[in-house]
Design a protein around this motif. Structure first.
Motif, PDB file in Angstrom:
ATOM      1  N   GLY A  12       0.843  -1.199   0.000  1.00 25.85           N
ATOM      2  CA  GLY A  12       0.000   0.000   0.000  1.00 25.85           C
ATOM      3  C   GLY A  12       0.871   1.238   0.000  1.00 25.85           C
ATOM      4  N   ALA A  13       0.227   2.359   0.202  1.00 26.87           N
ATOM      5  CA  ALA A  13       0.905   3.647   0.043  1.00 26.87           C
ATOM      6  C   ALA A  13       2.153   3.779   0.910  1.00 26.87           C
ATOM      7  CB  ALA A  13      -0.076   4.767   0.378  1.00 26.87           C
ATOM      8  N   GLY A  14       2.181   3.084   2.064  1.00 31.78           N
ATOM      9  CA  GLY A  14       3.320   3.219   2.966  1.00 31.78           C
ATOM     10  C   GLY A  14       4.635   2.795   2.349  1.00 31.78           C
ATOM     11  N   ALA A  17       6.053   5.748   0.601  1.00 39.12           N
ATOM     12  CA  ALA A  17       6.176   7.001   1.370  1.00 39.12           C
ATOM     13  C   ALA A  17       7.622   7.479   1.415  1.00 39.12           C
ATOM     14  CB  ALA A  17       5.642   6.787   2.786  1.00 39.12           C
ATOM     15  N   GLU A  18       8.561   6.544   1.599  1.00 38.60           N
ATOM     16  CA  GLU A  18       9.972   6.954   1.684  1.00 38.60           C
ATOM     17  C   GLU A  18      10.537   7.381   0.335  1.00 38.60           C
ATOM     18  OE1 GLU A  18      12.146   3.980   4.361  1.00 38.60           O
ATOM     19  OE2 GLU A  18      10.038   3.397   4.496  1.00 38.60           O
ATOM     20  N   SER A  19       9.777   7.164  -0.721  1.00 37.56           N
ATOM     21  CA  SER A  19      10.169   7.684  -2.045  1.00 37.56           C
ATOM     22  C   SER A  19       9.634   9.097  -2.252  1.00 37.56           C
ATOM     23  CB  SER A  19       9.633   6.775  -3.157  1.00 37.56           C
ATOM     24  OG  SER A  19      10.216   5.496  -3.073  1.00 37.56           O
ATOM     25  N   THR A  23       1.049   9.419   1.233  1.00 37.80           N
ATOM     26  CA  THR A  23       0.072   8.374   1.553  1.00 37.80           C
ATOM     27  C   THR A  23      -1.319   9.018   1.608  1.00 37.80           C
ATOM     28  OG1 THR A  23       0.400   8.708   3.907  1.00 37.80           O
ATOM     29  CG2 THR A  23       1.735   6.996   2.871  1.00 37.80           C
ATOM     30  N   PHE A  24      -2.338   8.204   1.826  1.00 31.66           N
ATOM     31  CA  PHE A  24      -3.709   8.715   1.750  1.00 31.66           C
ATOM     32  C   PHE A  24      -4.215   9.222   3.089  1.00 31.66           C
ATOM     33  CE2 PHE A  24      -3.146   5.551  -1.505  1.00 31.66           C
ATOM     34  CZ  PHE A  24      -3.520   6.264  -2.614  1.00 31.66           C
ATOM     35  N   ARG A  25      -3.899   8.488   4.154  1.00 33.40           N
ATOM     36  CA  ARG A  25      -4.596   8.754   5.413  1.00 33.40           C
ATOM     37  C   ARG A  25      -3.688   9.303   6.508  1.00 33.40           C
ATOM     38  NH1 ARG A  25      -6.693   4.837   2.678  1.00 33.40           N
ATOM     39  NH2 ARG A  25      -8.878   5.110   2.106  1.00 33.40           N
ATOM     40  N   ASP A  26      -2.464   9.698   6.152  1.00 32.91           N
ATOM     41  CA  ASP A  26      -1.558  10.217   7.179  1.00 32.91           C
ATOM     42  C   ASP A  26      -1.617  11.735   7.266  1.00 32.91           C
ATOM     43  OD1 ASP A  26      -0.699   7.717   7.860  1.00 32.91           O
ATOM     44  OD2 ASP A  26       0.914   7.711   6.381  1.00 32.91           O
ATOM     45  N   MET A 108      -4.026  -3.847  -8.496  1.00 35.33           N
ATOM     46  CA  MET A 108      -5.468  -4.049  -8.285  1.00 35.33           C
ATOM     47  C   MET A 108      -6.253  -2.741  -8.311  1.00 35.33           C
ATOM     48  SD  MET A 108      -5.691  -5.113  -4.254  1.00 35.33           S
ATOM     49  CE  MET A 108      -7.472  -4.926  -4.163  1.00 35.33           C
ATOM     50  N   HIS A 109      -5.604  -1.601  -8.082  1.00 38.85           N
ATOM     51  CA  HIS A 109      -6.292  -0.311  -8.136  1.00 38.85           C
ATOM     52  C   HIS A 109      -5.917   0.507  -9.366  1.00 38.85           C
ATOM     53  CE1 HIS A 109      -7.202  -0.229  -3.492  1.00 38.85           C
ATOM     54  NE2 HIS A 109      -7.903  -1.126  -4.149  1.00 38.85           N
ATOM     55  N   GLY A 110      -5.353  -0.153 -10.377  1.00 35.39           N
ATOM     56  CA  GLY A 110      -5.033   0.538 -11.623  1.00 35.39           C
ATOM     57  C   GLY A 110      -3.653   1.167 -11.603  1.00 35.39           C
ATOM     58  N   GLY A 175       2.815  -1.566   4.449  1.00 33.75           N
ATOM     59  CA  GLY A 175       2.481  -0.160   4.242  1.00 33.75           C
ATOM     60  C   GLY A 175       1.046   0.100   3.845  1.00 33.75           C
ATOM     61  N   THR A 176       0.128  -0.604   4.475  1.00 35.00           N
ATOM     62  CA  THR A 176      -1.287  -0.343   4.184  1.00 35.00           C
ATOM     63  C   THR A 176      -2.061  -0.263   5.495  1.00 35.00           C
ATOM     64  OG1 THR A 176      -3.261  -1.095   3.000  1.00 35.00           O
ATOM     65  CG2 THR A 176      -1.701  -2.805   3.667  1.00 35.00           C
ATOM     66  N   SER A 177      -2.975   0.710   5.572  1.00 36.41           N
ATOM     67  CA  SER A 177      -3.643   1.003   6.845  1.00 36.41           C
ATOM     68  C   SER A 177      -4.754   0.013   7.164  1.00 36.41           C
ATOM     69  CB  SER A 177      -4.216   2.420   6.802  1.00 36.41           C
ATOM     70  OG  SER A 177      -5.134   2.550   5.739  1.00 36.41           O
ATOM     71  N   GLY A 178      -5.122  -0.828   6.201  1.00 40.73           N
ATOM     72  CA  GLY A 178      -6.176  -1.812   6.466  1.00 40.73           C
ATOM     73  C   GLY A 178      -7.559  -1.189   6.532  1.00 40.73           C
TER      74      GLY A 178
END
Ligand code: APR
Length: 235
Positions: A12-14, A17-19, A23-26, A108-110, A175-178
């Motif tokens: 996931g986005a996490g 993040a170091e790149s 992320t979406f929810r931070d 999976m999300h394009g 790296g995904t918030s679930g």
């Protein structure tokens, strides 16, 4: 750790993040100053296609300015060392896994670097901006949209992904918030069958952390190189 033959890695986005990819929810639920629903739903695109195209144009333009980090490279090394039997299922729409050398990647999300025509359904590789009057190279209609799975749309490749989850012996979530299904439910699907080891790698415990048999919390770029070496050494 035992030897593993079928590894599924959910990212996931996490992991990006170091790149330098946000992320979406931070960030208080805001994403480049937009609420997710303003830019990531079919309704948003119908209501304001200029805004939505601009939003994804900006994100597409960011791609050449960010680079894979040690977490992406570690996963590419794992795939190369295992010689098959290792698939990345990513929720990310960037191309950092591929640029790190991973070949077996399911988006999976394009993908940001693709557009789809709403009329002829052709999917095009796309590196530049797209506007509401940009014609589809296949059918010439002005009906291109980001090849992104928005909220309310069905993720891609679900049959293939559930097949992989059912046969894996190691599942790693990174790296995904679930927060977002169906990906948030993958660990339960794996655990339901009972035979696989499951590991969460995340900055902090995710919503579903208690479902995993093992958790490693910290930065993916710090943790993954060692985890990958542990897995490879078992081989
Ligand atoms: N290393 C590991 N984990 C990290 C790092 C890092 N360096 N930085 C942040 N994280 C963690 C955060 O703690 C958070 O739990 O990554 C997670 C990112 O969560 P989200 O921003 O919710 O991203 P994600 O889970 O990928 O979102 C899922 O939601 O908006 C939709 O379609 C979009 O694919 C996206 C989906």
């Amino acid at each position: 750790m035992q030897q593993y033959r079928n590894i599924v890695i959910l990212t996931g986005a996490g992991i990006s993040a170091e790149s330098g990819v946000a992320t979406f929810r931070d960030n208080g639920g805001l994403w480049e100053n937009h609420r997710i629903e303003e830019v990531a739903t079919p309704e948003a695109f119908a209501a304001d296609p200029v805004l939505v195209h601009n939003f994804y144009n900006m994100r597409r333009a960011q791609l050449p300015n960010v680079d894979p980090n040690p977490a992406h490279f570690a996963l590419a090394k794992l795939e190369a060392e295992l010689d098959g039997g290792c698939t990345i299922v990513t929720q990310n729409v960037d191309n950092l896994h591929e640029r790190a050398g991973s070949q077996n990647v399911i988006h999976m999300h394009g993908e940001l670097s693709k557009l789809r025509c709403n009329v002829c359904l052709t999917v095009h590789d796309w590196e530049t901006d797209c506007f509401i009057d940009t014609p589809c190279p296949a059918c010439d209609q002005n009906a291109l949209r980001p090849h992104i799975v928005w909220f309310g749309e069905m993720p891609f490749f679900m049959d293939e992904i559930y097949g992989l989850l059912r046969s894996c012996d190691l599942f790693i979530s990174i790296g995904t918030s679930g927060n977002v299904y169906p990906a948030a439910g993958f660990v339960s699907e794996v655990m339901r069958l009972g035979n696989a080891h499951t590991i969460e790698v995340n900055l902090e415990p995710s919503e579903g952390a208690s479902l995993f048999t093992e958790c490693r919390h910290g930065k993916a770029g710090d943790l993954l190189p060692d985890l990958v070496d542990e897995i490879i050494m078992r081989d």
